[in-house]
Design a protein around this motif. Sequence first.
Motif, PDB file in Angstrom:
ATOM      1  N   LYS A   1       9.148   8.051  -1.501  1.00  0.00           N
ATOM      2  CA  LYS A   1      10.513   7.820  -1.963  1.00  0.00           C
ATOM      3  C   LYS A   1      11.386   7.244  -0.854  1.00  0.00           C
ATOM      4  CE  LYS A   1      10.221  11.211  -5.579  1.00  0.00           C
ATOM      5  NZ  LYS A   1      10.728  12.405  -6.190  1.00  0.00           N
ATOM      6  N   ASP A   2      11.105   7.607   0.383  1.00  0.00           N
ATOM      7  CA  ASP A   2      11.890   7.053   1.488  1.00  0.00           C
ATOM      8  C   ASP A   2      11.700   5.539   1.589  1.00  0.00           C
ATOM      9  OD1 ASP A   2      12.843   9.524   2.174  1.00  0.00           O
ATOM     10  OD2 ASP A   2      11.313   9.884   3.704  1.00  0.00           O
ATOM     11  N   MET A   3      10.470   5.102   1.413  1.00  0.00           N
ATOM     12  CA  MET A   3      10.184   3.670   1.488  1.00  0.00           C
ATOM     13  C   MET A   3      10.869   2.947   0.334  1.00  0.00           C
ATOM     14  SD  MET A   3       8.617   1.447   3.240  1.00  0.00           S
ATOM     15  CE  MET A   3       7.620   0.026   3.303  1.00  0.00           C
ATOM     16  N   LEU A   4      10.765   3.498  -0.864  1.00  0.00           N
ATOM     17  CA  LEU A   4      11.393   2.895  -2.031  1.00  0.00           C
ATOM     18  C   LEU A   4      12.904   2.852  -1.855  1.00  0.00           C
ATOM     19  CD1 LEU A   4      11.062   1.761  -4.861  1.00  0.00           C
ATOM     20  CD2 LEU A   4      11.260   4.094  -5.729  1.00  0.00           C
ATOM     21  N   ASP A   5      13.483   3.941  -1.352  1.00  0.00           N
ATOM     22  CA  ASP A   5      14.916   4.003  -1.124  1.00  0.00           C
ATOM     23  C   ASP A   5      15.342   2.976  -0.075  1.00  0.00           C
ATOM     24  OD1 ASP A   5      17.512   5.232  -1.507  1.00  0.00           O
ATOM     25  OD2 ASP A   5      17.232   6.087   0.501  1.00  0.00           O
TER      26      ASP A   5
ATOM     27  N   GLN B   1       0.833  -1.201   0.000  1.00  0.00           N
ATOM     28  CA  GLN B   1       0.000   0.000   0.000  1.00  0.00           C
ATOM     29  C   GLN B   1       0.867   1.251   0.000  1.00  0.00           C
ATOM     30  OE1 GLN B   1      -2.494   0.411   3.415  1.00  0.00           O
ATOM     31  NE2 GLN B   1      -3.811   1.936   2.450  1.00  0.00           N
ATOM     32  N   LEU B   2       1.945   1.240   0.756  1.00  0.00           N
ATOM     33  CA  LEU B   2       2.837   2.403   0.773  1.00  0.00           C
ATOM     34  C   LEU B   2       3.534   2.609  -0.566  1.00  0.00           C
ATOM     35  CD1 LEU B   2       4.524   2.038   4.278  1.00  0.00           C
ATOM     36  CD2 LEU B   2       2.868   3.779   3.570  1.00  0.00           C
TER      37      LEU B   2
END
Length: 105
Positions: free
Chosen positions: A79-83, A70-71
């Motif tokens: 972008k922090d989660m993807l990073d 979901q995030l």
Amino acid sequence: MWTKHHKERKLGRFVLPLITVAFLSYFGYHSLNGDLGLVATEKFERQRLERVAELGQLTERRRELERQVQLLSDGSLEKDMLDEIARYQLNVSRDNEIVIFNNYF
């Protein structure tokens, strides 16, 4: 008047009790050790409890994964989660960073 006198056989008195003992022994054994006996019932109950516990763990893991999805896919990609995910999976960091892994993924 004809009468027959015959001895009572000693073996004849034991036939019915022997059949009864054999019958009770057979069903008694299978009520304990058979496919649906007490031992098998205890084994099934232990397996059920283990699988309920495993189901709880898997359900919690699924919630975590659904939250992460979901995030990542709700239209506003964080972008922090993807990073964070990319760095964890690729095992990459910058020279001036300190990395602490929590084993989320």
